[in-house]
Design an enzyme around this catalytic site. Structure first.
Site, PDB file in Angstrom:
ATOM      1  N   PHE A 139       0.863  -1.193   0.000  1.00  0.00           N
ATOM      2  CA  PHE A 139       0.000   0.000   0.000  1.00  0.00           C
ATOM      3  C   PHE A 139       0.891   1.232   0.000  1.00  0.00           C
ATOM      4  O   PHE A 139       1.675   1.440   0.918  1.00  0.00           O
ATOM      5  CB  PHE A 139      -0.911   0.015   1.237  1.00  0.00           C
ATOM      6  CG  PHE A 139      -1.911   1.138   1.186  1.00  0.00           C
ATOM      7  CD1 PHE A 139      -3.172   0.952   0.633  1.00  0.00           C
ATOM      8  CD2 PHE A 139      -1.582   2.411   1.654  1.00  0.00           C
ATOM      9  CE1 PHE A 139      -4.091   2.001   0.566  1.00  0.00           C
ATOM     10  CE2 PHE A 139      -2.500   3.457   1.592  1.00  0.00           C
ATOM     11  CZ  PHE A 139      -3.757   3.251   1.040  1.00  0.00           C
ATOM     12  N   ASP A 224       9.361   2.643   1.689  1.00  0.00           N
ATOM     13  CA  ASP A 224       8.190   3.409   2.110  1.00  0.00           C
ATOM     14  C   ASP A 224       8.044   3.172   3.613  1.00  0.00           C
ATOM     15  O   ASP A 224       7.583   2.115   4.053  1.00  0.00           O
ATOM     16  CB  ASP A 224       6.950   2.924   1.339  1.00  0.00           C
ATOM     17  CG  ASP A 224       5.669   3.606   1.811  1.00  0.00           C
ATOM     18  OD1 ASP A 224       5.668   4.191   2.902  1.00  0.00           O
ATOM     19  OD2 ASP A 224       4.657   3.519   1.084  1.00  0.00           O
ATOM     20  N   LYS A 253       2.558  10.054   8.193  1.00  0.00           N
ATOM     21  CA  LYS A 253       1.897   9.605   9.428  1.00  0.00           C
ATOM     22  C   LYS A 253       2.551  10.172  10.695  1.00  0.00           C
ATOM     23  O   LYS A 253       2.355  11.326  11.026  1.00  0.00           O
ATOM     24  CB  LYS A 253       1.849   8.084   9.450  1.00  0.00           C
ATOM     25  CG  LYS A 253       0.885   7.524   8.383  1.00  0.00           C
ATOM     26  CD  LYS A 253       0.620   6.059   8.573  1.00  0.00           C
ATOM     27  CE  LYS A 253      -0.258   5.470   7.491  1.00  0.00           C
ATOM     28  NZ  LYS A 253      -1.676   5.712   7.679  1.00  0.00           N
TER      29      LYS A 253
HETATM   30  C1  LIG Z   1       2.984   2.368   3.866  1.00  0.00           C
HETATM   31  C2  LIG Z   1       2.075   3.489   3.460  1.00  0.00           C
HETATM   32  N1  LIG Z   1       2.407   4.256   2.422  1.00  0.00           N
HETATM   33  C3  LIG Z   1       1.636   5.278   2.028  1.00  0.00           C
HETATM   34  C4  LIG Z   1       0.458   5.573   2.661  1.00  0.00           C
HETATM   35  C5  LIG Z   1      -0.401   6.704   2.188  1.00  0.00           C
HETATM   36  O1  LIG Z   1      -0.294   7.784   3.049  1.00  0.00           O
HETATM   37  P1  LIG Z   1      -1.384   8.964   2.983  1.00  0.00           P
HETATM   38  O2  LIG Z   1      -2.692   8.363   3.352  1.00  0.00           O
HETATM   39  O3  LIG Z   1      -0.869   9.989   3.955  1.00  0.00           O
HETATM   40  O4  LIG Z   1      -1.367   9.460   1.573  1.00  0.00           O
HETATM   41  C6  LIG Z   1       0.063   4.777   3.757  1.00  0.00           C
HETATM   42  C7  LIG Z   1      -1.225   5.029   4.455  1.00  0.00           C
HETATM   43  O5  LIG Z   1      -1.789   4.200   5.114  1.00  0.00           O
HETATM   44  C8  LIG Z   1       0.892   3.718   4.158  1.00  0.00           C
HETATM   45  O6  LIG Z   1       0.556   2.923   5.194  1.00  0.00           O
END
Ligand SMILES: Cc1ncc(COP(=O)(O)O)c(C=O)c1O
Length: 397
Positions: A139, A224, A253
């Site tokens: 994700f 990520d 986050k």
């Molecule tokens: C690993 C990871 N990358 C990217 C995102 C996306 O972040 P945002 O919702 O701030 O765009 C999330 C959100 O849950 C995530 O867990």
């Protein structure tokens, strides 16, 4: 239900675009591990804004920093430097293996930036290589680009056509990743622990093997760390568990502890952007920078990651004990990003039963539950959570 809540619900139905079904309670305030709704019902929060409020709800140092900065300078200009931006960038580079930072507002936005940087690197240094290998069930966010990069089940058919240039392979499968690399590949991108997929922890051999593979092929390793970064796994950054260093890392986050701010960082030799390649109106604005600076200072000065490691161990031990009684299995995760498998596929019912009893937990899949409390959670709060969970598991069994 008070009139006030009824009125708010009516206004919500009238004005908010439907994207998800939410409970009828309207949240109005929070402190530490607890949230309160408009009827003053209290909830023990083991979701914390989706692993965002790393210091809990409304922590004093963060509230103070935001208040003070709000009086000094809210927004200078994306075309001008500001003191908070410089201070927070150096906090990040001094405390990570990476050399340069770009600030954005959300996880998806900085992942887009990381992918752009990798593609530019491919264009300048790798004969135009532009493909990025990502993992199934990953994700990376909800922009079109990041929905294309993600390996979330069901997304492959949504909002076609996808952004091309992403190849998906199984997580924790080094051989498949190696087989997918071609002379068109510029990077491999993954979460060290897949969060939304239900907490799948990257193995040591896999992550170290990916680093070696990237070195061998001269391509980039992008981590990520939007969910795993900022102390969540018991280290300031998830890569520290593996004894490796990424070429690019994305953060979001926990970085703002509840304030929307995100960043991507890169090693010096990877920073090939030219003027105009990357930007955004709000990136690096002083209020967000003051928030991120306050969170990072707390993390580092109070050694919050170590606290998360200890509480994580205690959560794991206690979940194992509860598992013997209730059939929970496969207790997994790092620090305070943990999940368990249920003996059935009624995760949504367990979450609903918990909500009714004043506990917020998440079921990333029908067969599992995920826990992502504040990193400042206490043992007493963990015990309170487990007590409510025991009750819910017996009701739903
Ligand atoms: C690993 C990871 N990358 C990217 C995102 C996306 O972040 P945002 O919702 O701030 O765009 C999330 C959100 O849950 C995530 O867990």
């Amino acid at each position: 239900m008070t009139d006030t809540t009824e009125q708010m619900l009516r206004a919500a139905t009238e004005s908010l675009m439907y994207v998800v079904t939410r409970p009828e309670q309207v949240m109005v305030r929070g402190k530490g591990s607890y949230l309160w709704d408009a009827n003053d019902n209290r909830y023990l929060d083991f979701i914390q804004g989706w692993a965002v409020n790393c210091l809990g709800h409304c922590p004093a140092p963060l509230v103070r920093a935001i208040n003070q900065q709000a009086k000094r300078l809210l927004n200078g200009s994306p075309a001008l430097l500001n003191d908070q931006m410089i201070a927070t960038a150096s906090l990040l580079t001094r405390n990570s293996c990476l050399d340069k930072v770009w600030f954005g507002n959300s996880g998806a936005e900085v992942n887009e930036g990381a992918v752009k940087l990798a593609r530019k690197y491919g264009s300048v240094k790798l004969n135009g290589a532009h493909e990025i290998i990502t993992t199934r069930n990953s994700f990376h966010g909800r922009t079109l680009g990041m929905m294309s990069a993600s390996g979330k089940a069901g997304w492959d058919q949504l909002f076609e056509p996808k952004v091309p240039g992403f190849k998906h392979v199984d997580f924790n499968d080094l051989a498949a990743t190696r087989a997918a690399v071609t002379d068109r590949t510029c990077a491999i991108m993954l979460e060290p622990v897949q969060g939304e997929a239900g907490v799948n922890v990257g193995t040591q051999d896999y992550i170290a093997g990916l680093r070696a593979l990237c070195d061998e092929k001269g391509i980039l390793l992008i981590l990520d760390e939007i969910q795993t970064g900022i102390g969540r796994t018991g280290k300031l950054f998830g890569y520290e568990h593996y004894g490796i260093e990424p070429d690019i890392m994305t953060l979001g986050k926990g970085l703002g502890g509840g304030f929307p701010v995100a960043a991507f960082l890169a090693r010096e030799h990877v920073c090939v952007f030219e003027a105009g390649d990357q930007g955004g109106t709000y990136g690096g604005q002083p209020l967000a920078m003051a928030a991120a600076g306050a969170v990072l200072s707390q993390m580092i000065d109070k050694n919050i990651p170590e606290r998360a490691r200890k509480r994580g161990n205690s959560l794991k031990r206690k979940l194992k004990a509860l598992g013997k009684e209730t059939g929970l299995t496969n207790i997994r995760g790092l620090g305070l990003l943990q999940a368990v498998d249920l003996p059935h596929d009624r995760g949504a019912d367990v979450v609903a039963a918990a909500f009714d009893r004043g506990l917020l937990i998440n079921a990333p899949k029908p067969t599992s539950l995920r826990f992502m409390p504040a990193l400042t959670v206490t043992d007493k709060e963990i015990d309170e959570m487990l007590g409510i969970l025991r009750d819910c598991l017996s009701v739903v069994a």
